[in-house]
Write a protein that holds these residues in place. Structure first.
Motif, PDB file in Angstrom:
ATOM      1  N   SER A 145      48.626  -7.969  47.109  1.00 37.86           N
ATOM      2  CA  SER A 145      47.656  -9.944  46.586  1.00 37.86           C
ATOM      3  C   SER A 145      47.315  -9.895  45.068  1.00 37.86           C
ATOM      4  O   SER A 145      48.264 -10.419  45.174  1.00 37.86           O
ATOM      5  N   SER A 146      46.977  -8.592  45.037  1.00 40.18           N
ATOM      6  CA  SER A 146      46.716  -8.617  43.257  1.00 40.18           C
ATOM      7  C   SER A 146      48.239  -8.835  42.219  1.00 40.18           C
ATOM      8  O   SER A 146      48.180  -9.132  42.171  1.00 40.18           O
ATOM      9  N   THR A 147      48.722  -7.906  43.332  1.00 40.58           N
ATOM     10  CA  THR A 147      50.440  -7.676  42.800  1.00 40.58           C
ATOM     11  C   THR A 147      50.830  -8.960  42.360  1.00 40.58           C
ATOM     12  O   THR A 147      51.819  -8.880  41.903  1.00 40.58           O
ATOM     13  N   ILE A 148      51.254  -9.736  44.024  1.00 39.32           N
ATOM     14  CA  ILE A 148      51.678 -10.896  43.830  1.00 39.32           C
ATOM     15  C   ILE A 148      50.654 -11.985  42.577  1.00 39.32           C
ATOM     16  O   ILE A 148      51.835 -11.983  42.081  1.00 39.32           O
ATOM     17  N   LEU A 149      49.924 -11.394  42.526  1.00 36.59           N
ATOM     18  CA  LEU A 149      48.862 -12.527  41.320  1.00 36.59           C
ATOM     19  C   LEU A 149      49.750 -11.753  40.313  1.00 36.59           C
ATOM     20  O   LEU A 149      49.795 -13.097  39.447  1.00 36.59           O
ATOM     21  N   ILE A 150      49.406 -10.926  40.125  1.00 34.38           N
ATOM     22  CA  ILE A 150      49.926 -10.620  38.766  1.00 34.38           C
ATOM     23  C   ILE A 150      51.173 -11.270  38.354  1.00 34.38           C
ATOM     24  O   ILE A 150      51.239 -11.182  37.002  1.00 34.38           O
ATOM     25  N   GLY A 151      52.458  -9.757  39.345  1.00 33.29           N
ATOM     26  CA  GLY A 151      53.690 -10.218  38.689  1.00 33.29           C
ATOM     27  C   GLY A 151      54.104 -12.158  38.682  1.00 33.29           C
ATOM     28  O   GLY A 151      54.812 -12.618  37.724  1.00 33.29           O
ATOM     29  N   THR A 152      53.163 -12.984  39.326  1.00 31.38           N
ATOM     30  CA  THR A 152      53.504 -14.222  39.333  1.00 31.38           C
ATOM     31  C   THR A 152      52.664 -14.547  37.884  1.00 31.38           C
ATOM     32  O   THR A 152      53.127 -15.293  37.447  1.00 31.38           O
ATOM     33  N   ILE A 153      51.658 -14.622  37.464  1.00 24.88           N
ATOM     34  CA  ILE A 153      51.052 -14.581  36.498  1.00 24.88           C
ATOM     35  C   ILE A 153      52.230 -14.238  34.559  1.00 24.88           C
ATOM     36  O   ILE A 153      52.230 -15.162  34.656  1.00 24.88           O
ATOM     37  N   ALA A 154      52.554 -13.350  34.968  1.00 26.00           N
ATOM     38  CA  ALA A 154      53.371 -12.297  34.675  1.00 26.00           C
ATOM     39  C   ALA A 154      54.596 -13.268  33.971  1.00 26.00           C
ATOM     40  O   ALA A 154      55.384 -14.018  33.509  1.00 26.00           O
ATOM     41  N   CYS A 155      55.452 -13.911  35.509  1.00 26.01           N
ATOM     42  CA  CYS A 155      56.843 -14.305  35.881  1.00 26.01           C
ATOM     43  C   CYS A 155      56.504 -15.937  35.238  1.00 26.01           C
ATOM     44  O   CYS A 155      57.211 -16.478  34.292  1.00 26.01           O
ATOM     45  N   SER A 156      55.176 -16.383  35.402  1.00 25.61           N
ATOM     46  CA  SER A 156      55.232 -18.388  35.124  1.00 25.61           C
ATOM     47  C   SER A 156      54.864 -18.185  33.669  1.00 25.61           C
ATOM     48  O   SER A 156      55.592 -19.242  32.348  1.00 25.61           O
ATOM     49  N   LEU A 157      53.886 -17.069  32.800  1.00 27.44           N
ATOM     50  CA  LEU A 157      54.146 -16.926  31.483  1.00 27.44           C
ATOM     51  C   LEU A 157      55.628 -17.024  30.941  1.00 27.44           C
ATOM     52  O   LEU A 157      56.124 -17.338  29.764  1.00 27.44           O
TER      53      LEU A 157
END
Length: 189
Positions: A145-157
């Motif tokens: 879940s944290s992998t997905i969240l941090i990956g999503t944050i990075a991709c959003s940026l």
């Protein structure tokens, strides 16, 4: 700020309502969990005020250090005596009885680092490598879940900084089957 304080107060009330009986039964103190939550809330609000007062130039200058510190913290969870291994996962650092989950720091570190780094360039290969390094360390804990969240944050940026959307679409098509495999390949997920 007022909205944040209001949501924090409502959250504190909800924690009390949900945990008073459990706190009384387990710790003989109906306020145990709400006190723990209030301490965390106080630390979070202090961090909010410090972050608000920090000049943007300081964050830009220290952005690579935030990324490096994130990598170091994510690595420390695997070192016996520092990292705490519970229920088959190594997600916590234990120092002097204080438990700390590095992924919480990494969320902030990734935001600060990419906000600075992506303002200079949006090269996809280095972005993918840097994000993959962080997400790979989190996935090894394992913490999907944290992998997905941090990956999503990075991709959003990356997207907000003007990065190529087609790269993100291709990445999503590659990542989704692996995420589904990780979900269905684990009994607890």
């Amino acid at each position: 700020f007022v909205t944040t304080l209001t949501l924090c107060a409502v959250g504190l009330l909800f924690v009390f309502e949900a945990s008073a009986i459990e706190g009384m039964q387990t710790f003989d103190n109906q306020y145990h969990f709400v006190t723990q939550h209030a301490i965390g809330l106080g630390i979070g609000l202090l961090a909010l005020l410090i972050g608000y007062c920090l000049p943007t130039q300081l964050l830009n200058k220290t952005a690579p250090l935030w990324y490096l510190l994130s990598l170091i913290l994510l690595t420390l969870v695997f070192i016996p005596g520092i990292g705490l291994h519970l229920n088959g996962a190594s997600r916590w650092i234990s120092i002097g009885g204080f438990l700390f989950q590095p992924t919480e720091f990494v969320k902030l570190g990734v935001i600060i680092f990419y906000s600075h780094w992506l303002s200079k360039h949006q090269r996809f290969a280095p972005f993918l490598f840097l994000t993959g390094l962080v997400c790979g360390l989190i996935l090894l804990q394992p913490n999907l879940s944290s992998t997905i969240l941090i990956g999503t944050i990075a991709c959003s940026l990356y997207f907000v900084a003007g990065g190529n959307m087609w790269h993100l679409v291709k990445l999503a098509f590659i990542a989704i089957p692996f995420v589904l495999l990780a979900i269905f390949g684990s009994e607890y997920r």
